[in-house]
Scaffold this active site. Structure first.
Site, mmCIF file in Angstrom:
data_model
loop_
_atom_site.group_PDB
_atom_site.id
_atom_site.type_symbol
_atom_site.label_atom_id
_atom_site.label_comp_id
_atom_site.label_asym_id
_atom_site.label_seq_id
_atom_site.Cartn_x
_atom_site.Cartn_y
_atom_site.Cartn_z
ATOM 1 N N LYS A 51 0.854 -1.190 0.000
ATOM 2 C CA LYS A 51 0.000 0.000 0.000
ATOM 3 C C LYS A 51 0.889 1.240 0.000
ATOM 4 C CE LYS A 51 -4.330 1.165 -0.160
ATOM 5 N NZ LYS A 51 -5.213 0.708 -1.222
ATOM 6 N N SER A 70 -8.697 -0.858 -5.000
ATOM 7 C CA SER A 70 -8.934 -0.441 -3.627
ATOM 8 C C SER A 70 -10.440 -0.281 -3.413
ATOM 9 C CB SER A 70 -8.155 0.839 -3.317
ATOM 10 O OG SER A 70 -7.818 0.908 -1.952
#
Length: 618
Positions: free
Chosen positions: A203, A404
């Site tokens: 991430k 996401s």
């Protein structure tokens, strides 16, 4: 004596007011009549000139190709009145025009003019290219011309039967990838601390604010992604142009030598590399089309119809069973959002509207989003879950990006279809909390006060991050990540552990996601429509209904006619960048990065759980 005079004056004003009011009503009634007349003419085709044989369709796309125009009809009208060109072209419109023209015996060819086409993601380009191929398969010719082709424009041009370039033009094939700015040292200098709390090794969204270079994990993931997408691009172009496999990469590697061999002439270089079939000025293109088609004596050119004019001839089917399409394009925000963006409440309302519409038998969610608010993503996912429970199939069609939060909203569906080059995955969560305590110390500013509990002022951006609050936020982020992977595992009929192995915030192409079980099929938008119709047992006789926000009366008529610490940081950098001599383009990117940081916690809740990949389609 004065009383009668005032009475006469009052009576006079009353008479004038009534006269003006009556005139206004008459004017509005006449205007309404002419508007309704124009609508009737538009619907029944009386205002359309008859197409003649051997007409060429001019495909002159304006701006980027998008899923949905941003703003509303009023915005478009004002822009047009001010002389501003249309800033985007909808994918659905391109597909409708090309598929209709392929069956129209009055249309014998198409001319691709791509100079005004703006940045467009590879998955959308592949959709348009497939439509061009279908048009060609009907026996019609496509000619592409450009004063120059950038990489995206050339992808479409390569699917034409013939490609022509202006003698002073060039074809720019540059590959995929990006360099990002990293601000750790700069932030230290101005006294800003960026506290990043996340789950997911890959991430890398907020790395620019906490590091001076990309992490090994980020470099690994991006390299894997971009190389796969570049292979998709080059394979497609080489196949369309009948070039040897690997010739594009070989040409780029040998570019300096090839340029010298072409006499430093970029247009001749493109010709030598067989990227184009000839070099022609625009008037020479016109002469070529005149020889092949029919002359328009009135306009002194070849017989033709513009893209927008042909689009206006397409009459959508208004009645009968339908596949409802909901566009989820843009970042996912809380509350309501206008067309061209996603709001947790507004997009949920559209799904609910489709569910409650008896004529809509199945739903396609067309996703083009890098994510955003985790809470709003869940609101949207839940509405899709309820739609399936109501007996209506749900199919997700992934466009340029569905990562996401864009992946979160895709999890409650009967089938997920992604393009080979869709950017997807990025299953991870983070929160970012910038503090400016060191910055205000430099300015001689201090904070102090008293509270009944430590939670009364948990995140004051002018004070160091309270470790207890940081621990609390991290726990919440961990829980949301667990929710994400658990829901994904249920949707993909696997275990959270297996999802976690391919999650960790890592992005994949659609093809890579299929190999890892994150999507069901690699296919097109049309495949998603067909799947939804098949699941609803609609046969071949159905319509496509785009479920969009309700327009105001004004819009409907014209549519028918045609956080504190970060702000301190942002302001300091705004001032600091002025005298540096940094090129405007670079300065704009820097300010954009800090504007995002300024807005991330603007709602005052202290923090937000964010599911965003900070990615876009190359």
């Amino acid at each position: 004596m004065s009383f009668p005079l005032f009475r006469w004056i009052g009576a006079g004003f009353k008479f004038l007011w009534n006269a003006l009011d009556t005139s206004r009503k008459i004017f509005l009634n006449i205007l309404t009549f002419f508007i309704l007349l124009a609508i009737a003419i538009g619907i029944f085709g009386g205002g359309l000139s008859k197409l003649e044989d051997k007409t060429s369709l001019i495909l002159d796309f304006k701006g980027p190709v998008v899923e949905q125009h941003s703003g509303n009809a009023r915005d478009a009208l004002l822009a047009e009145a001010q002389g501003n060109a249309k800033k985007s072209t909808q994918l659905r419109d391109i597909l409708a025009v090309l598929d209709s023209a392929s069956k129209d015996n009055k249309i014998n060819s198409a001319v691709l003019l791509l100079d005004d086409m703006g940045p467009t993601g590879l998955p959308m380009l592949r959709e348009v290219a497939a439509a061009i191929d279908r048009f060609k398969a009907s026996g019609k010719t496509v000619v592409a011309w450009g004063s120059g082709f950038d990489q995206r424009q050339y992808f479409l041009a390569s699917h034409a039967n013939e490609v022509y370039l202006h003698p002073m033009g060039s074809v720019m094939l540059t590959g995929f990838g990006r360099y990002r700015n990293y601000y750790r040292d700069a932030l230290d200098k101005v006294g800003i601390t960026v506290n990043l709390l996340k789950v997911g090794t890959y991430k890398s969204f907020a790395e620019p604010y906490i590091a001076n270079a990309p992490s090994e994990a980020a470099t690994e993931a991006e390299s894997f992604l971009y190389n796969a997408m570049w292979k998709t691009y080059t394979n497609n172009v080489e196949q369309a142009r009948k070039l040897p496999v690997g010739s594009i990469m070989q040409g780029i590697d040998q570019l300096p030598e090839l340029m010298k061999a072409a006499g430093d002439d970029s247009a001749k270089l493109a010709l030598n590399m067989k990227l184009v079939d000839g070099l022609k000025t625009r008037d020479e293109l016109r002469e070529l089309m005149l020889k092949r088609g029919a002359r328009d004596e009135q306009n002194h050119t070849f017989r033709q119809i513009a893209f927008d004019d042909y689009l206006s001839r397409q009459k959508p089917k208004l009645f009968g069973d339908a596949v409802g399409v909901i566009v989820a394009s843009g970042e996912i925000g809380d509350g309501k959002a206008p067309p061209g963006s996603i709001g947790g409440l507004s997009t949920s309302a559209l799904i609910r509207k489709a569910r409650e519409d008896d004529s809509i038998k199945a739903v396609v969610l067309r996703v083009d989003s890098p994510g955003g608010s985790a809470f709003s993503s869940e609101l949207i996912r839940r509405e899709l879950e309820l739609t399936r429970k109501a007996g209506k199939p749900v199919v997700v069609s992934m466009g340029n990006v569905a990562a996401s939060g864009g992946y979160w909203i895709s999890m409650s569906s009967d089938e997920v279809i992604a393009d080979e080059a869709t950017v997807t995955g990025s299953i991870g969560v983070f929160a970012i909390l910038p503090t400016a305590d060191k910055a205000i110390e430099k300015l001689g500013i201090h904070t102090g006060g008293t509270t009944t509990t430590w939670l009364a002022d948990p995140f004051n951006p002018l004070r160091p991050l309270n470790p207890k609050f940081g621990e609390l936020v991290q726990s919440s982020i961990n829980h949301i990540y667990s929710e994400f992977t658990t829901k994904a595992a249920a949707a993909r009929k696997t275990t959270p552990e297996k999802i976690d192995a391919v999650a960790q915030g890592r992005v994949w192409t659609g093809a890579q996601a299929k190999e890892r079980g994150l999507v069901d099929k690699v296919g097109s938008y049309s495949d998603a429509i067909s799947s939804a119709a098949s699941r609803a047992k609609l046969g071949n006789d159905y319509r496509i209904s785009y479920v969009e926000p309700e327009l105001t009366k004004f819009d409907r008529i014209f549519d028918l006619i045609g956080s504190q610490a970060a702000h301190i940081l942002q302001d300091q950098f705004k001032v600091a960048l002025v005298p540096t001599g940094i090129p405007p383009v670079a300065a704009t990117q820097i300010m954009s990065d800090f504007a995002w940081l300024a807005d991330v916690n603007k709602d005052g809740k202290g923090y937000s759980a964010i599911t965003h990949c900070l990615c876009s389609a190359p």
